[in-house]
Design an enzyme around this catalytic site. Structure first.
Site, PDB file in Angstrom:
ATOM      1  N   GLY A  59      38.199  -3.648 -35.975  1.00  0.00           N
ATOM      2  CA  GLY A  59      38.541  -3.957 -37.483  1.00  0.00           C
ATOM      3  C   GLY A  59      37.889  -5.327 -37.986  1.00  0.00           C
ATOM      4  N   CYS A  98      36.386   4.947 -23.326  1.00  0.00           N
ATOM      5  CA  CYS A  98      35.943   5.842 -24.242  1.00  0.00           C
ATOM      6  C   CYS A  98      36.809   7.334 -24.434  1.00  0.00           C
ATOM      7  CB  CYS A  98      34.513   6.462 -23.991  1.00  0.00           C
ATOM      8  SG  CYS A  98      33.918   7.696 -25.259  1.00  0.00           S
ATOM      9  N   ILE A 103      31.647  10.962 -30.972  1.00  0.00           N
ATOM     10  CA  ILE A 103      30.220  10.958 -30.686  1.00  0.00           C
ATOM     11  C   ILE A 103      30.081  11.473 -29.251  1.00  0.00           C
ATOM     12  CG2 ILE A 103      28.098   9.589 -30.624  1.00  0.00           C
ATOM     13  CD1 ILE A 103      29.436   9.512 -33.439  1.00  0.00           C
ATOM     14  N   GLY A 104      30.848  11.062 -28.126  1.00  0.00           N
ATOM     15  CA  GLY A 104      30.730  11.625 -26.850  1.00  0.00           C
ATOM     16  C   GLY A 104      29.630  10.977 -25.869  1.00  0.00           C
ATOM     17  N   ILE A 137      39.482  -4.108 -28.570  1.00  0.00           N
ATOM     18  CA  ILE A 137      39.824  -3.023 -28.010  1.00  0.00           C
ATOM     19  C   ILE A 137      38.821  -1.897 -28.209  1.00  0.00           C
ATOM     20  CG2 ILE A 137      42.491  -3.205 -27.999  1.00  0.00           C
ATOM     21  CD1 ILE A 137      42.425  -1.557 -30.646  1.00  0.00           C
ATOM     22  N   ASN A 138      38.882  -0.908 -27.672  1.00  0.00           N
ATOM     23  CA  ASN A 138      37.894   0.482 -27.774  1.00  0.00           C
ATOM     24  C   ASN A 138      38.775   1.130 -28.589  1.00  0.00           C
ATOM     25  OD1 ASN A 138      36.134   2.804 -27.732  1.00  0.00           O
ATOM     26  ND2 ASN A 138      35.748   2.094 -25.657  1.00  0.00           N
TER      27      ASN A 138
END
Lengths: 331, 302
Positions: free
Chosen positions: A242, A129, A70-71, A189-190
């Site tokens: 998850g 990110c 997505i950024g 986590i990311n």
């Protein structure tokens, strides 16, 4: 059953939070579920200045997973405070504002601008990110991590979560650095850096070529990271990666998570977070727990398994210096 | 001599999020209607009674993690059985191209599927006498409900949506005749149906955009409006034709979606910040919540 959990200076009514970037600014979901019941809302990451985000396609489905780039598409802190914060503050759920900066100074400025703002319960530093240039630098280097957390700590009285990337050799080392910098909790986590390819067209499937993997596919990695962190640090760990069912939550609690965040599951089961919350008390009662803390970190290891399992298990060979790196690991 | 289209019809921007129902529903009908093309009917009264033409639902195969995500599928029509005060079923028409839709095509009546919706803004109720619908391939699916609402054969949604349409023309293009489903429901609803095919096996040979000028030239610009849905290349050409003539045009965009509810920021399209066709300012906007229907003059096609 009292499900509340205190992290830093903040008391969360329950340990079921929604993960940054997977719940918009919460208003989008008010027609879908009762947002007032959530343990915490972490809105989409904000930056100092508006960002258009990355070129589409921004997401690709993979086996039991979702790859995204997505950024950090967002309108910047000013728009966030003007457009979204008034609504978020009225919900009555702890709001954890996720922030990302390109530099230590940007993180510090964001923290200073938000400090004391009514309705905010905590900050989550997105130093992980994978989809923006420099996005993971602070999460991949212990010294940089310590510096950025320290800079934010100096500028805010809010509880600080630091969201870590799994894309490192030794996540515990980064977690310890965040703790030393003054973090109140670690979010792990990311997404895991990944890629999808259309080989016939000789093209990447994502507009930004690489992306972050989320969803059920990464749960084992997330569990491993939470386990390693919980063994190493003295601050709470918030598990994310998850989580899609109450059993997933219990797995994270048992390996040491004090709370969990639901992310991608909200995309494909809109009420996932509420369904999990509804089922949590019965799941705890079923194992004789009277409160959440009764199950947190209760993993029983086979005899002699502790040391190897504590090390940087990303390495192909057993880690020899596990004990020196993580003093709390020795069993 | 490009002129910006008159703002006869404005799409309301989003205020309070509207109710989205989610759950597992039963398939009551499922049949193949053209090559790779299926018609599926789902029992979901809450969605059926509130959906408006141009909205969509997300459909997901239950009990599996691969494919993981739902797929956005346009509302084709709603079904109200005799004696029912409101519609109780929805019809969806889809083309089995990807993995999810190919698996779905094997589902039988009585089987269950996960659904959430209604989603998106839908087409605005048209306020001019002549409504021209332009579709390519599977893009025709939202237009049956549009036609029935416009010609007052049926009402949709919870609140009344007045239209001032007197005539509906459907211009539908297909690759070849085998992809053409039975369009009798459009004729029965009162629409004039014009077909084109790329290989000439049915209707006029060529692209649907080749027969559009003739249709548009029938009307004064301020008495017609175009709704368009189909491949992006087609929609771009239709949008340009409409802009040249000063006819308002609304396009229903199709972008890959993960959630359909505005929380993932995947399905973005580039939109001008103003209706000024000369303006360079644009930003990415979420097709699922701000669209999928947009004033074509705002869309920057790739």
């Amino acid at each position: 059953m009292d499900l509340s959990v205190t992290i830093g200076k903040t008391c969360f009514p329950n340990p079921i939070m929604v993960a940054s970037g997977t719940f918009g600014y919460a208003r989008e979901m008010e027609g879908v579920l009762d947002v007032k019941r959530l343990g915490a809302i972490v809105p989409k990451t904000i930056t100092l200045h508006p960002r258009k985000g990355n070129l589409p396609p921004r997401t690709v489905e993979t086996s039991a997973g979702l790859l995204n780039s997505i950024g950090l598409d967002n309108d910047g802190i000013d728009a966030f405070l003007a457009k979204h914060m008034p609504y978020l503050a009225k919900i009555g759920v702890p709001i954890v504002v996720s922030i990302a900066g390109k530099t230590v100074a940007e993180f510090a400025e964001l923290a200073a601008r938000l400090d004391g703002h009514p309705g905010i319960a905590a900050l989550e530093l997105n130093i992980s990110c994978p989809n923006v240039s420099g996005g993971v630098d602070f999460g991949a280097d212990a010294e940089m991590c310590r510096r950025v957390v320290r800079a934010v700590r100096d500028r805010t009285k809010f509880t600080i979560f630091v969201k870590l990337t799994p894309n490192v050799t030794d996540i515990a080392q980064i977690g310890l650095a965040a703790e030393e910098g003054g973090a109140d909790a670690l979010t792990a986590i990311n997404t895991c850096l990944g890629m999808a390819v259309d080989w016939r067209g000789r093209q990447p499937r994502l507009g930004n070529v690489l992306g972050g993997l989320s969803g059920p596919a990464i749960k084992p990695i997330a569990l491993r990271c939470v386990y390693q962190l919980a063994k190493s640090v003295n601050i709470p760990v918030i598990g994310v990666g998850g989580v899609a069912s109450v059993d997933d939550c219990m797995e994270f609690f048992v390996v040491g998570a004090s709370a969990v965040q639901i992310g991608t599951a909200s995309f494909y089961r809109p009420t996932a977070v509420i369904d999990i919350l509804d089922q949590l008390p019965a799941a705890l009662q079923a194992v004789g727990a009277e409160r959440l803390s009764d199950v947190v970190g209760t993993l029983r290891l086979p005899q002699g398994a502790g040391q190897a399992a504590c090390g940087g298990s990303l390495a192909a060979e057993p880690v020899e210096h596990g004990d020196q790196t993580h003093p709390k690991c020795s069993r | 001599m490009a002129s910006s289209p008159p703002n006869d019809i404005s799409i309301k921007t989003k205020k309070k999020a509207s109710y989205v129902w989610s759950g597992t529903v039963r398939i009551t009908q499922h049949e193949k209607i053209a090559k790779d093309t299926y018609h599926i009917r789902l029992e979901c009264p809450t969605i059926a009674s509130s959906a408006v033409p141009g909205q969509f639902v997300m459909m997901r195969l239950p009990g599996r993690e691969s494919p993981l995500l739902g797929r956005p599928l346009a509302l084709h029509d709603t079904v109200r059985h005799g004696g029912e005060a409101t519609a109780s079923e929805i019809d969806i028409v889809y083309i089995a191209l990807g993995r999810m839709t190919r698996i779905l095509s094997n589902f039988q009546p009585g089987d269950s599927i996960e659904v959430w919706g209604p989603l998106g803004n839908g087409f605005p109720p048209c306020q001019v006498p002549n409504l021209v619908l332009v579709s390519g391939g599977i893009g025709y699916t939202p237009f049956l409900a549009v036609t029935k609402e416009a010609l007052k054969r049926c009402s949709y949604g919870r609140t009344s949506r007045e239209t001032r349409v007197e005539k509906v023309v459907l211009c539908h293009g297909v690759r070849s005749s085998e992809y053409l489903p039975d369009l009798t429901p459009f004729s029965l609803a009162g629409a004039e149906v014009l077909i084109s095919s790329e290989d000439g096996t049915v209707g006029q040979r060529g692209l649907v955009t080749e027969m559009l000028p003739e249709v548009l030239d029938r009307y004064q610009p301020n008495s017609a409006c175009v709704f368009c849905c189909g491949p992006e290349a087609m929609m771009r050409v239709v949008a340009e034709m409409c802009a040249l003539r000063g006819v308002p045009c609304f396009v229903s965009l199709e972008t890959p979606m993960a959630c359909g509810m505005g929380i993932c920021f995947s399905c973005v399209a580039r939109l001008r910040e103003t209706n000024d066709a000369n303006s360079e300012a644009w930003d990415f906007h979420r097709v699922c919540v701000e669209g999928p229907v947009f004033d074509a003059s705002r869309v920057l096609f790739d």
